[in-house]
Design an enzyme around this catalytic site. Structure first.
Site, PDB file in Angstrom:
ATOM      1  CE  LYS A  76       0.626   5.149   8.299  1.00 19.36           C
ATOM      2  NZ  LYS A  76       0.855   4.184   7.019  1.00 19.36           N
ATOM      3  CG  ASP A  81       5.700   3.833   1.000  1.00 20.27           C
ATOM      4  OD1 ASP A  81       5.927   4.546   2.155  1.00 20.27           O
ATOM      5  OD2 ASP A  81       4.503   3.759   0.810  1.00 20.27           O
ATOM      6  CE1 TYR A 118      -3.599   2.458   0.472  1.00 18.01           C
ATOM      7  CE2 TYR A 118      -2.460   3.342   2.480  1.00 18.01           C
ATOM      8  CZ  TYR A 118      -3.499   3.215   1.611  1.00 18.01           C
ATOM      9  OH  TYR A 118      -4.177   4.515   1.673  1.00 18.01           O
TER      10      TYR A 118
HETATM   11  C1  LIG Z   1       0.013   4.411   5.872  1.00 17.49           C
HETATM   12  C2  LIG Z   1       0.824   4.396   4.547  1.00 17.49           C
HETATM   13  C3  LIG Z   1       0.779   5.343   3.570  1.00 17.49           C
HETATM   14  C4  LIG Z   1       0.065   6.480   3.291  1.00 17.49           C
HETATM   15  O1  LIG Z   1       0.019   7.517   4.243  1.00 17.49           O
HETATM   16  P1  LIG Z   1      -1.133   8.469   4.705  1.00 17.49           P
HETATM   17  O2  LIG Z   1      -0.573   9.204   5.637  1.00 17.49           O
HETATM   18  O3  LIG Z   1      -2.191   7.373   5.427  1.00 17.49           O
HETATM   19  O4  LIG Z   1      -1.473   9.095   3.472  1.00 17.49           O
HETATM   20  C5  LIG Z   1       1.872   5.147   2.217  1.00 17.49           C
HETATM   21  N1  LIG Z   1       2.676   4.179   2.364  1.00 17.49           N
HETATM   22  C6  LIG Z   1       2.834   3.128   3.561  1.00 17.49           C
HETATM   23  C7  LIG Z   1       3.587   2.324   3.496  1.00 17.49           C
HETATM   24  C8  LIG Z   1       1.855   3.422   4.525  1.00 17.49           C
HETATM   25  O5  LIG Z   1       1.799   2.331   5.525  1.00 17.49           O
END
Ligand SMILES: *Cc1c(COP(=O)(O)O)cnc(C)c1O
Length: 427
Positions: free
Chosen positions: A266, A238, A143
């Protein structure tokens, strides 16, 4: 008798789609109603009915130090008193950027944004602009936020709700998104062999944490690195979850593989809405106003958010032993959880690294999207409801991680393990 949370959820449903502002909060996949949270402290949450929970979601990752760390609160309240936003340059933006570059050596320049979604979307744009190529490779079950081109066979809520893609995303937006299988370097190589000169980037969660938690097999990340180098594509990690969670330098430090671009979110906001992307100077120089990749933000680098994030990173950088303690906690907790399901005669695997982990209700080892999908989500739902009833707040979906924090105590972990033990014993 209806609870206050049930009443609030009903009311929320009149004004918010599904009663929530993010799908996985709806608790639908476990057949329950959301707990409306009134307050939090350290590793506890309290809901609107006054019930207390040990929190294993931690706002989906940011709360590495637990809720309400006094230093973070102090920096935020001080920043608030000086104004909430100026839309102008501040010293703390540079402090924050320098700190990220010091902690993550592959990052030489960084741009702050407001969410992980925005960070990834912008990093992909920068990669395309830098390479003058359009195609990207992503992995099924990973994701990367909800931007159009990445919303294909995604993890997190999309996996939970079993939707392969999203309505409202024009075909044109995803036609340059190529899918590969996590932990299967051959599936990546096949794309490169077919259209290597058109591939701008490979984007990966170095530890996949949105289809449950799936660890990279030895050599997997290395093979992505060498394929990208061979074909002139960029490797994007990511690290929205793994950044500053697996080590001060994130997954790239933990696994010793260096990406070209990295995205954060995060933890870098410590609970405030922050994202960032960065990497090699030569690549980041394509970003506007230096280069012609346009990307902007009214609230980007917001002073209150920067204060929170800068304090968080400072705490982690000056107390690296936190990571040893988190690893010890994770080894104990997830190890014991594995023992408990084994004693109950169940084959369910527990996957974890450090403070990030997951119990799969699956009958086989989980290494990719296909194996993750074999999980018995109904069995997870029953377990999750039981734990909730007994004051343990787990993610309301099988395909989400459990997050341990520095604030969790041995007693809390043992309380949780004892409840898991009684749940599985009584099956
Ligand atoms: C949570 C998440 C996102 C998206 O971040 P948001 O702040 O929710 O937009 C992107 N990549 C990874 C790996 C994530 O866990």
């Amino acid at each position: 008798m209806t609870t206050r949370c049930e009443q609030l959820f009903e009311e929320a449903g009149q004004y918010l789609p599904g009663g929530v502002n993010s799908p996985v909060r709806a608790f639908g996949s476990i057949g329950d109603v959301p707990r409306f949270i009134n307050r939090a402290d350290a590793s506890y949450l309290w809901d609107e009915d006054g019930r207390r929970y040990i929190d294993y979601v931690g706002s989906w990752g940011p709360m590495l130090l637990g809720h309400n760390h006094p230093d973070i609160l102090k920096s935020v309240t001080e920043a608030c008193a000086r104004g909430l936003s100026y839309g102008a340059s501040t010293k703390i933006e540079t402090d924050m950027a320098r700190k990220i570059c010091e902690m993550v050596p592959s990052v030489e320049m960084v741009r702050m944004v407001n969410s992980g979604t925005e960070a990834v979307m912008s990093a992909v744009r920068a990669a395309r602009g830098y390479t003058h190529r359009d195609k990207i490779i992503k992995f099924t079950g990973c994701y990367h936020g909800h931007s159009d081109s990445l919303l294909v066979k995604s993890g997190s809520g999309m996996l939970t709700h079993a939707v392969p893609g999203s309505l409202g995303v024009p075909k044109g937006c995803t036609q340059d998104t190529l899918l590969a299988e996590y932990n299967h370097p051959d599936s990546v190589e096949a794309h490169f062999q077919r259209e290597g000169t058109q591939i701008a980037a490979v984007i990966v969660e170095p530890v996949a944490a949105n289809m449950g938690v799936v660890l990279p097999e030895p050599g997997f990340l290395e093979s992505l690195r060498s394929l990208c180098t061979a074909y002139g594509a960029l490797l994007i990690f990511d690290e929205v979850i793994t950044g500053f969670r697996l080590s001060t330098g994130g997954a790239q430090q933990a696994f010793g593989v260096t990406p070209d671009l990295t995205t954060f979110g995060k933890i870098i906001g410590a609970g405030m809405p922050v994202g960032a992307y960065g990497g090699k100077r030569s690549i980041m120089e394509v970003v506007s106003p230096l280069g012609n990749v346009y990307q902007a933000g009214t609230l980007s680098g917001n002073p209150v958010a920067m204060a929170a994030g800068y304090t968080m990173l400072g705490l982690l950088d000056s107390h690296p032993q936190i990571y040893d303690e988190l690893a010890e906690k994770g080894n104990y907790f997830f190890g014991e959880l594995q023992n408990i399901v084994q004693r109950a005669g169940l084959p369910y695997p527990v996957c974890h690294t450090g403070s990030l982990g997951c119990l799969f209700f699956a009958n086989r080892k989980v290494t990719d999207y296909e194996s993750a999908k074999t999980s018995d989500t109904q069995a997870y739902a029953s377990y999750c409801r039981y734990m909730l009833r007994h004051g343990i707040y787990l993610a309301p979906a099988q395909f989400e991680a459990m997050f341990l924090s520095a604030a969790h105590t041995k007693e809390q972990l043992d309380e949780t393990l004892n409840l898991a033990e009684s749940y599985f014993r009584d099956r």
